[in-house]
Design an enzyme around this catalytic site. Structure first.
Site, PDB file in Angstrom:
ATOM      1  CE  LYS A 106      18.137  13.087   2.249  1.00  9.58           C
ATOM      2  NZ  LYS A 106      16.811  14.018   2.276  1.00  9.58           N
ATOM      3  CD  GLU A 131      17.066   9.566   4.347  1.00 11.86           C
ATOM      4  OE1 GLU A 131      15.716  10.575   4.236  1.00 11.86           O
ATOM      5  OE2 GLU A 131      17.507  10.466   5.168  1.00 11.86           O
TER       6      GLU A 131
HETATM    7  P1  13P Z   1      18.405  16.800   7.168  1.00 11.70           P
HETATM    8  O1  13P Z   1      19.774  17.386   6.234  1.00 11.70           O
HETATM    9  O2  13P Z   1      18.953  17.936   8.510  1.00 11.70           O
HETATM   10  O3  13P Z   1      18.781  15.293   7.344  1.00 11.70           O
HETATM   11  O4  13P Z   1      17.527  16.254   6.823  1.00 11.70           O
HETATM   12  C1  13P Z   1      17.837  15.414   4.952  1.00 11.70           C
HETATM   13  C2  13P Z   1      16.479  14.409   5.434  1.00 11.70           C
HETATM   14  O5  13P Z   1      15.195  14.574   4.580  1.00 11.70           O
HETATM   15  C3  13P Z   1      16.745  13.358   6.324  1.00 11.70           C
HETATM   16  O6  13P Z   1      15.593  12.459   6.114  1.00 11.70           O
END
Ligand code: 13P
Length: 322
Positions: A210, A168
């Protein structure tokens, strides 16, 4: 590494019509979220909240996986077995020395052992969040590269112990930047991340990406429309994300639940792409239900109803069917 098993689990997580619930708020973050409803962040309140979400009747129709934080995975909260468990494996974004305003995410020390333990506690996938900040002169190449490097190390270690890594890189939406600036930073970051993943021999069919949608800064005067967001997001992915990655799951990053839903729908309306384009929202799935729950058991059914409604419409958006 059992590549088939990894690829199967990655595909399961981003299967058509379903997505991931991010419920992996760290102690600090969940305290912030509970503050909005004047609720103390106690172990019991944290457990009750996650339990409320996961026991919402029918939710496994739309949710394939849930990401937990260390404490929550150990709380062994009951859920439908169709919802597989993941774990936030990083220990947070920390200031990058000599680079004001930038961070590098920590957590590599002892990670192999921690991941093995998470596997024994039932986790089948992992997540590591890197944060890239936009601003004057930011992001720097060094911050991008430092984060890409740790993401690749994390991903390789996860696969080694049989867990699907969710890689991510979040290019923040906070700020007043244009959609073009966000696109440029997103493209540069993703190119760097996939170069490092390749160098560190990460098996791409056995992971998920992600990341953010490409959008105007949340404080920008001109806000790009959903169609523009969809076009810009897909253009970045086409240049930077290899086709062998099975799925890209979006974070909501401060977008309202409605905007996160409508944008996802617009993205999927562009038709079939090499990757599944799904969701892994935290705030956009939980926000409305949290406001109704307010920490009170008597509001549980109402909160679950709102949560169900939001998850269902995001799942429809994930197929471009809204
Ligand atoms: P949000 O959808 O609140 O941005 O959180 C997703 C997430 O896991 C961030 O690491």
């Amino acid at each position: 590494m059992n590549q088939n098993k990894l690829a199967k689990a990655a595909k399961y997580l981003c299967q058509p019509g379903k997505g991931i619930l991010a419920a992996d708020e760290s102690s600090g973050t969940i305290e912030k979220r509970f503050k909005t409803i004047n609720l103390a962040s106690t172990e019991t309140n944290r457990r009750n909240w996650r339990k409320l979400l996961l026991t919402t009747p029918g939710i496994s129709k739309f949710i394939s996986g849930v990401i937990f934080y260390d404490e929550t995975l150990r709380q062994k909260i009951k859920r439908d077995s169709k919802i597989i468990a993941g774990i936030k494996a990083d220990t947070g974004a920390k200031p990058l020395a000599a680079f004001p305003g930038e961070t590098v995410t920590e957590g590599l020390d002892g990670l192999h052992e921690r991941l093995a333990e998470y596997g024994s506690l039932g986790a089948q996938f992992t997540k590591w969040r890197a944060v890239i900040n936009l601003g004057k002169g930011l992001p720097t190449d060094e911050a991008i590269e430092a984060n890409a490097h740790v993401l690749a190390r994390f991903a390789a270690l996860s696969q080694e112990v049989g867990l699907v890594p969710i890689v991510e890189p979040e290019i923040l939406m906070e700020g007043s930047h244009t959609i073009q600036a966000h696109a440029a930073a997103s493209k540069k970051t993703l190119l760097s991340v996939f170069l490092k993943l390749k160098q560190f021999r990460v098996y791409l069919p056995g992971m998920l990406l992600k990341t953010n949608m490409v959008a105007s800064g949340l404080a920008a005067k001109r806000q790009a429309k959903p169609k523009e967001i969809a076009r810009a997001t897909l253009a970045v992915f086409k240049t930077a994300v290899p086709k062998t990655v099975p799925g890209i799951v979006f974070l909501s990053g401060g977008l309202s639940p409605e905007a996160a839903t409508i944008n996802l729908n617009a993205i999927n309306r562009f038709g079939s792409q090499p990757w599944q384009l799904s969701f892994s929202y935290g705030r956009a799935l939980q926000g409305e239900a949290l406001a109704i729950w307010h920490g009170q058991n008597q509001n549980k059914a109402a909160a679950q109803a709102v949560f169900f409604k939001r998850v269902k419409s995001v799942a429809l958006a994930r197929q471009g069917r809204l």
